[in-house]
Design a protein around this motif. Sequence first.
Motif, PDB file in Angstrom:
ATOM      1  N   ASP A 195       0.858  -1.197   0.000  1.00 49.64           N
ATOM      2  CA  ASP A 195       0.000   0.000   0.000  1.00 49.64           C
ATOM      3  C   ASP A 195       0.892   1.244   0.000  1.00 49.64           C
ATOM      4  O   ASP A 195       2.069   1.183  -0.401  1.00 49.64           O
ATOM      5  CB  ASP A 195      -0.947  -0.051   1.211  1.00 49.64           C
ATOM      6  N   ASP A 196       0.368   2.346   0.437  1.00 57.16           N
ATOM      7  CA  ASP A 196       1.051   3.647   0.391  1.00 57.16           C
ATOM      8  C   ASP A 196       2.383   3.621   1.144  1.00 57.16           C
ATOM      9  O   ASP A 196       2.574   2.821   2.050  1.00 57.16           O
ATOM     10  CB  ASP A 196       0.117   4.692   1.035  1.00 57.16           C
ATOM     11  N   TYR A 234       0.376   0.472  -5.174  1.00 51.05           N
ATOM     12  CA  TYR A 234      -0.586   1.504  -4.794  1.00 51.05           C
ATOM     13  C   TYR A 234      -0.179   2.834  -5.406  1.00 51.05           C
ATOM     14  O   TYR A 234       0.999   3.174  -5.442  1.00 51.05           O
ATOM     15  CB  TYR A 234      -0.578   1.605  -3.267  1.00 51.05           C
ATOM     16  N   CYS A 242      -2.491   9.621  -0.352  1.00 53.12           N
ATOM     17  CA  CYS A 242      -3.096  10.051   0.914  1.00 53.12           C
ATOM     18  C   CYS A 242      -2.040  10.263   1.994  1.00 53.12           C
ATOM     19  O   CYS A 242      -2.233  11.060   2.906  1.00 53.12           O
ATOM     20  CB  CYS A 242      -4.139   9.039   1.381  1.00 53.12           C
ATOM     21  N   LYS A 268      -3.924  -0.650  -6.618  1.00 51.81           N
ATOM     22  CA  LYS A 268      -4.958   0.069  -5.853  1.00 51.81           C
ATOM     23  C   LYS A 268      -4.739   1.554  -6.133  1.00 51.81           C
ATOM     24  O   LYS A 268      -3.655   2.083  -5.889  1.00 51.81           O
ATOM     25  CB  LYS A 268      -4.808  -0.235  -4.361  1.00 51.81           C
ATOM     26  N   ASP A 270      -5.893   5.257  -5.435  1.00 51.86           N
ATOM     27  CA  ASP A 270      -6.557   5.918  -4.310  1.00 51.86           C
ATOM     28  C   ASP A 270      -6.713   7.427  -4.583  1.00 51.86           C
ATOM     29  O   ASP A 270      -5.724   8.134  -4.757  1.00 51.86           O
ATOM     30  CB  ASP A 270      -5.686   5.668  -3.064  1.00 51.86           C
ATOM     31  N   ARG A 326     -13.894   0.489  -3.704  1.00 52.42           N
ATOM     32  CA  ARG A 326     -14.251   0.671  -2.303  1.00 52.42           C
ATOM     33  C   ARG A 326     -15.635   1.313  -2.226  1.00 52.42           C
ATOM     34  O   ARG A 326     -15.943   2.231  -2.991  1.00 52.42           O
ATOM     35  CB  ARG A 326     -13.203   1.555  -1.637  1.00 52.42           C
ATOM     36  N   ASP A 330     -12.448   4.410   5.235  1.00 54.79           N
ATOM     37  CA  ASP A 330     -11.582   3.357   5.781  1.00 54.79           C
ATOM     38  C   ASP A 330     -12.197   2.554   6.929  1.00 54.79           C
ATOM     39  O   ASP A 330     -12.867   3.098   7.805  1.00 54.79           O
ATOM     40  CB  ASP A 330     -10.267   3.973   6.284  1.00 54.79           C
TER      41      ASP A 330
HETATM   42  C1  GLA Z   1      -6.537   5.889   2.231  1.00 54.19           C
HETATM   43  C2  GLA Z   1      -7.079   4.507   1.865  1.00 54.19           C
HETATM   44  C3  GLA Z   1      -6.440   3.476   2.773  1.00 54.19           C
HETATM   45  C4  GLA Z   1      -4.924   3.523   2.610  1.00 54.19           C
HETATM   46  C5  GLA Z   1      -4.416   4.917   2.889  1.00 54.19           C
HETATM   47  C6  GLA Z   1      -2.941   5.057   2.534  1.00 54.19           C
HETATM   48  O1  GLA Z   1      -6.933   6.266   3.505  1.00 54.19           O
HETATM   49  O2  GLA Z   1      -8.469   4.471   1.977  1.00 54.19           O
HETATM   50  O3  GLA Z   1      -6.924   2.187   2.470  1.00 54.19           O
HETATM   51  O4  GLA Z   1      -4.597   3.115   1.309  1.00 54.19           O
HETATM   52  O5  GLA Z   1      -5.118   5.894   2.139  1.00 54.19           O
HETATM   53  O6  GLA Z   1      -2.468   6.350   2.689  1.00 54.19           O
END
Ligand code: GLA
Length: 504
Positions: A195-196, A234, A242, A268, A270, A326, A330
Amino acid sequence: MRKLLVCLALLAAAPQTAVNLAGTWRFEQTNPSGKRITICVFEPRGSTFTGTFATLDDRGHIVRGQIHGNQITFDVQFDFDMSGKLTQYQGEMSGDDLKLTRANPPANRPSTEILLHKISSDTTYVPPPELGPVHKPFPPFKRIAPNGLALAPPMGWNSWNKFAGRVDDKTIRAVADAMVSSGMRDAGYIYVNIDDTWEGSRDKDGNIHSNEKFPDMKALADYVHSKGLKLGIYSSPGPTTCAGFAGSYGHEEQDARTWAQWGVDYLKYDWCSASAVYQRDEMKPAYQKMALALRATGRPIVFSLCQYGLLHVEEWGPTVGGNLWRTTDDISDSRTRMSEIGFGQEGNEKYAGPGHWNDPDMLEIGNGGMTHDEYVTHMSLWALLAAPLLAGNDIATMSDDTKSILTNKEVIAIDQDKKGVQAHRISQQGQLEIWARPLADGSQAVGLFNRRESPSPITLDLKSIGMTHAAKIRDLWKHRDEASAGASFTAQVPAHGVVLLKVK
Ligand code: GLA
């Protein structure tokens, strides 16, 4: 002389501050988490004004601005705030300086001061160069055909829920090893998704590089693939993610090529800061742009949309090339949040099917914030919802209990059922809910959920799932066939728990 006096009197009465307010105001601050920029453009008309309020993450228009001497108040409607709520600001002007604060900040986020300085009398909003070049308008929108991937909801693991910003190459390798040794891979969990916070900077040609936590992405992808697993990554359609790292804005094709070269199998994508650079009607084409870029690489890459359910994404997710999207903001590792999301999916079932799935966010099973029965509820509900099953815990150190919940093959089979029909709520009596979904073999998966604080019997009336009697009722957590008695079936369900059945 008389005329002159009248003129002077009129000038004195005119709202001087309105004259001063007109123009572009800017605030800039660099702190450990990066650069903060706020730009306000005010267009006064007498003692009221409108304009633009923009940051590096977000943009909105000013409604109901009012000038009272050197004080101003205004409300901002952020373009992607679907709640329709306005954000209120108040400010105090002193010459070319303007001190701004949120009027009613939420209790958990006290307002910090924004010290704006007037930089011009221009009343047209110009995005700050930090956001990158202004994008070209999109051609008229046309839906694209499915990419043929994710015929069952994707299964795997994602780094965010457990590791957030602490994920690195070592963690991913350890998770990949553990996916094999724990039996997760053989239970169907294939994607290992970073992820991020992997993102580094772009080189002079604009190519994105991973940061020091990920010294060699291609080598990492090779390692993950050598274990019979796939690698996910990501990014964001906006200039930053984010967590404030580099996003793909203006580099979509280039990033897709880079990821394909590394060997990435899942993205993913975002929304995050894309609110600062796109208008509402540009969200669809902005997502589709990446879908097309991924396809142009020739590598099969699952495309996961993450924009928290904005603009009824379930209605158009497939048309932009999304394999999943999504449906909510979150998740967190709490029963309240998990239940709010999971039991809130009613109505979304008509949008799911092979190749395109609703995503109620990743699993929290094993992260410690819920009890055994609550995690069993989480797993059962997500399986009934045909949700992507992306474990969000530390696979390398998980307990046997966590492993047994995540790898229950009978429950996974419900999630992955070929018919691909998402469950919906078939009955609700206060905090007792029954959810069901039809399966490819003609049977039904049924969840008897007890959301109360104490155990309770729940009765399934077979008529409610279109059956007069049941030849077979199987409890998928106890792994045992139950004696079926006539036209209904009653089970004792633990507090915050579930009995998950397959009824034939
Ligand atoms: C958002 C997404 C999370 C995650 C964070 C990463 O909040 O909804 O699932 O990927 O960013 O910064």
